[in-house]
Design a protein around this motif. Structure first.
Motif, PDB file in Angstrom:
ATOM      1  N   ALA A  94       9.898   8.193   8.644  1.00 25.23           N
ATOM      2  CA  ALA A  94      10.749   7.711   7.558  1.00 25.23           C
ATOM      3  C   ALA A  94      10.171   8.119   6.202  1.00 25.23           C
ATOM      4  N   ALA A  95       8.859   7.969   6.047  1.00 27.69           N
ATOM      5  CA  ALA A  95       8.225   8.305   4.764  1.00 27.69           C
ATOM      6  C   ALA A  95       8.416   9.784   4.440  1.00 27.69           C
ATOM      7  N   LYS A  96       8.263  10.630   5.464  1.00 31.64           N
ATOM      8  CA  LYS A  96       8.421  12.072   5.271  1.00 31.64           C
ATOM      9  C   LYS A  96       9.857  12.410   4.870  1.00 31.64           C
ATOM     10  N   LEU A  97      10.812  11.841   5.588  1.00 34.27           N
ATOM     11  CA  LEU A  97      12.223  12.125   5.302  1.00 34.27           C
ATOM     12  C   LEU A  97      12.612  11.597   3.919  1.00 34.27           C
ATOM     13  N   ARG A 116      18.043   6.152  -6.836  1.00 32.65           N
ATOM     14  CA  ARG A 116      17.996   7.181  -5.801  1.00 32.65           C
ATOM     15  C   ARG A 116      17.059   6.745  -4.676  1.00 32.65           C
ATOM     16  N   ARG A 117      15.902   6.214  -5.061  1.00 35.15           N
ATOM     17  CA  ARG A 117      14.939   5.819  -4.024  1.00 35.15           C
ATOM     18  C   ARG A 117      15.469   4.677  -3.158  1.00 35.15           C
ATOM     19  N   ARG A 118      16.170   3.727  -3.795  1.00 34.78           N
ATOM     20  CA  ARG A 118      16.735   2.622  -3.012  1.00 34.78           C
ATOM     21  C   ARG A 118      17.782   3.141  -2.040  1.00 34.78           C
ATOM     22  N   LEU A 119      18.628   4.027  -2.542  1.00 31.79           N
ATOM     23  CA  LEU A 119      19.662   4.607  -1.685  1.00 31.79           C
ATOM     24  C   LEU A 119      19.045   5.346  -0.507  1.00 31.79           C
ATOM     25  N   ILE A 120      18.025   6.151  -0.807  1.00 25.17           N
ATOM     26  CA  ILE A 120      17.423   6.976   0.236  1.00 25.17           C
ATOM     27  C   ILE A 120      16.735   6.118   1.286  1.00 25.17           C
ATOM     28  N   ARG A 121      16.092   5.057   0.839  1.00 24.31           N
ATOM     29  CA  ARG A 121      15.463   4.165   1.827  1.00 24.31           C
ATOM     30  C   ARG A 121      16.523   3.619   2.784  1.00 24.31           C
ATOM     31  N   ALA A 122      17.651   3.195   2.205  1.00 25.16           N
ATOM     32  CA  ALA A 122      18.722   2.644   3.046  1.00 25.16           C
ATOM     33  C   ALA A 122      19.273   3.715   3.991  1.00 25.16           C
ATOM     34  N   VAL A 123      19.463   4.925   3.473  1.00 22.80           N
ATOM     35  CA  VAL A 123      20.019   6.019   4.277  1.00 22.80           C
ATOM     36  C   VAL A 123      19.089   6.359   5.439  1.00 22.80           C
ATOM     37  N   VAL A 172      14.294  20.361   8.651  1.00 18.72           N
ATOM     38  CA  VAL A 172      14.468  18.942   8.978  1.00 18.72           C
ATOM     39  C   VAL A 172      14.667  18.799  10.490  1.00 18.72           C
ATOM     40  N   ALA A 173      15.505  19.669  11.047  1.00 16.15           N
ATOM     41  CA  ALA A 173      15.759  19.611  12.502  1.00 16.15           C
ATOM     42  C   ALA A 173      14.455  19.821  13.273  1.00 16.15           C
ATOM     43  N   ALA A 174      13.628  20.772  12.817  1.00 13.61           N
ATOM     44  CA  ALA A 174      12.359  21.059  13.506  1.00 13.61           C
ATOM     45  C   ALA A 174      11.433  19.841  13.451  1.00 13.61           C
ATOM     46  N   LEU A 175      11.416  19.150  12.304  1.00 11.90           N
ATOM     47  CA  LEU A 175      10.604  17.931  12.192  1.00 11.90           C
ATOM     48  C   LEU A 175      11.066  16.871  13.198  1.00 11.90           C
ATOM     49  N   LEU A 176      12.374  16.682  13.292  1.00 11.17           N
ATOM     50  CA  LEU A 176      12.913  15.691  14.244  1.00 11.17           C
ATOM     51  C   LEU A 176      12.507  16.064  15.678  1.00 11.17           C
ATOM     52  N   ARG A 177      12.594  17.359  15.993  1.00  8.15           N
ATOM     53  CA  ARG A 177      12.236  17.803  17.352  1.00  8.15           C
ATOM     54  C   ARG A 177      10.747  17.602  17.634  1.00  8.15           C
ATOM     55  N   ARG A 178       9.896  17.971  16.663  1.00  7.73           N
ATOM     56  CA  ARG A 178       8.446  17.794  16.854  1.00  7.73           C
ATOM     57  C   ARG A 178       8.102  16.323  17.046  1.00  7.73           C
ATOM     58  N   TYR A 179       8.727  15.482  16.235  1.00  8.77           N
ATOM     59  CA  TYR A 179       8.453  14.048  16.311  1.00  8.77           C
ATOM     60  C   TYR A 179       8.806  13.504  17.692  1.00  8.77           C
ATOM     61  N   ALA A 180       9.977  13.872  18.185  1.00 10.57           N
ATOM     62  CA  ALA A 180      10.401  13.410  19.511  1.00 10.57           C
ATOM     63  C   ALA A 180       9.444  13.944  20.580  1.00 10.57           C
ATOM     64  N   ALA A 181       9.095  15.227  20.471  1.00  8.63           N
ATOM     65  CA  ALA A 181       8.226  15.854  21.480  1.00  8.63           C
ATOM     66  C   ALA A 181       6.866  15.163  21.544  1.00  8.63           C
ATOM     67  N   ALA A 182       6.335  14.786  20.374  1.00  7.84           N
ATOM     68  CA  ALA A 182       5.025  14.121  20.328  1.00  7.84           C
ATOM     69  C   ALA A 182       5.058  12.796  21.074  1.00  7.84           C
ATOM     70  N   GLN A 183       6.251  12.260  21.253  1.00  7.43           N
ATOM     71  CA  GLN A 183       6.393  11.004  21.998  1.00  7.43           C
ATOM     72  C   GLN A 183       6.922  11.253  23.402  1.00  7.43           C
ATOM     73  N   GLY A 184       6.847  12.523  23.821  1.00 10.44           N
ATOM     74  CA  GLY A 184       7.294  12.868  25.172  1.00 10.44           C
ATOM     75  C   GLY A 184       8.802  12.763  25.354  1.00 10.44           C
ATOM     76  N   ARG A 185       9.525  12.848  24.225  1.00  8.43           N
ATOM     77  CA  ARG A 185      10.988  12.765  24.332  1.00  8.43           C
ATOM     78  C   ARG A 185      11.630  14.027  23.758  1.00  8.43           C
ATOM     79  N   ARG A 186      12.965  14.049  23.773  1.00 12.36           N
ATOM     80  CA  ARG A 186      13.687  15.153  23.152  1.00 12.36           C
ATOM     81  C   ARG A 186      14.640  14.607  22.093  1.00 12.36           C
ATOM     82  N   TRP A 187      14.973  15.473  21.136  1.00 12.47           N
ATOM     83  CA  TRP A 187      15.991  15.100  20.140  1.00 12.47           C
ATOM     84  C   TRP A 187      17.088  16.150  20.273  1.00 12.47           C
ATOM     85  N   PRO A 188      18.008  15.938  21.220  1.00 12.22           N
ATOM     86  CA  PRO A 188      18.907  17.031  21.621  1.00 12.22           C
ATOM     87  C   PRO A 188      19.810  17.540  20.489  1.00 12.22           C
TER      88      PRO A 188
END
Lengths: 218, 218
Positions: B87-90, B189-196, B138-154
């Motif tokens: 979340a912090a990275k995004l 902007r920061r409040r919005l982004i946190r919510a998003v 962004v997509a690559a980050l999501l995939r790496r994150y899932a992979a590190a937890q032994g999952r996939r982000w299809p």
């Protein structure tokens, strides 16, 4: 084209000729191309008739923007009785919105909008009657839906914008950069929109529950 | 400005002058304004030096786009170990992306992009190195994150685009229509982004953020 339909009053036929001509001018050349002179010439209607119907070009411009927005806005009318009904309404709306953006004329229109000189009052008019009103209408639908269930949708305006953004994604950027707008593909678009709306409403339900549990803490 | 720093090699200082001048030209006049002639003139560097460093304007254009995209892309490097880290990275990435769009020069840039003639190869270059590569990262980050937890982000690519769309909302439209880009306000902007981001990652705090509500809509 309903021009020349038997039994249709002359004025309605002339209105249609004027609005069609105005739409063409607006899409191809943007607001600056929309002069009363050009509309009269392109529609074949006399300037006297044109001015009798629309006293100035701003009135005609507003009529044109409303006519484009109306089919989208009318999809947002009424109050669904359950989540499935709300989802169906939002899906139909987003599908039409993206289809509109995928039209070949849309980029030329954006180009004309962007090229307008600073302080152009037309921009303000088009923004309010078009994108802004559309977003407000989505928010109003969310509020009506929650109210019908005896609840509130506190951040309806923000959520409406988020939903529209989810559906658009980078599609407007693709159009600006002349990339293939893949949401022009009706089948892909519908699949994407179903996923977007399901995701949007899924979060919302959770959100409302948490929300009600936190009343008074804010 | 690091020009004239003692001990800095001459070439690096000249590179900086060239890149600064190129950036200005690109932002103000778009790709068509970026000629080797204009860059040499604006930077005060000889054409011989300019061509020795970048053999053609396309190479310079690519360097300029990459230089703008790099700070955003570098925020997406690494693999977070938990949801809070992701979340912090995004959030940091989306915040910088919206801040970039809120800059005064951004509209002029869009205007220049949109005005480019059909089939302009520059558009393809800028799209791929800029918006497209950002979305892929962004997509690559999501995939790496899932992979590190032994999952996939299809559906990582689609989800990355959805997330970016959620954050942008109608902001790009506001800029095109010369409306006040309210996401230029850092706090809102920061409040919005946190919510998003919270909503995107499906955490329950999304609901709380919605409750506190009215982020940005006043």
């Amino acid at each position: 084209m309903r021009i020349g339909q038997p039994g249709r009053p002359l004025d309605a036929r002339k209105d249609e000729l004027i609005l069609q001509a105005g739409r063409e001018l607006l899409l191809r050349g943007g607001p600056l191309a929309l002069t009363m002179e050009a509309v009269a010439r392109a529609s074949g209607v006399s300037k006297a008739t044109l001015y009798r119907r629309w006293p100035h070009r701003e009135a005609l411009l507003e009529a044109l923007v409303l006519r484009e927005a109306q089919p989208l806005l009318s999809m947002l009318e009424g109050t669904p009785t359950d989540d499935a009904g709300l989802a169906a309404k939002l899906e139909a709306f987003l599908d039409s919105m993206l289809a509109l953006m995928g039209q070949p004329g849309y980029r030329a229109y954006l180009q004309a909008i962007v090229a307008l000189p600073q302080q152009q009052a037309d921009l303000q008019r088009i923004w309010w009657l078009g994108p802004h009103q559309t977003m407000e209408s989505v928010a109003a639908l969310l509020r009506r839906y929650a109210a019908a269930q005896g609840r509130r949708w506190p951040a309806a305006a923000r959520d409406a914008e988020t939903l529209i953004g989810m559906a658009i994604g980078l599609e407007q950027a693709r159009i600006l950069y002349r990339q293939r707008p893949w949401r022009a593909d009706a089948r892909l678009r519908r699949r994407l929109i179903r996923a977007v709306v399901a995701s949007f409403l899924g979060r919302r339900s959770a959100g409302i529950a948490v929300c009600e549990g936190n009343v008074g803490r804010g």
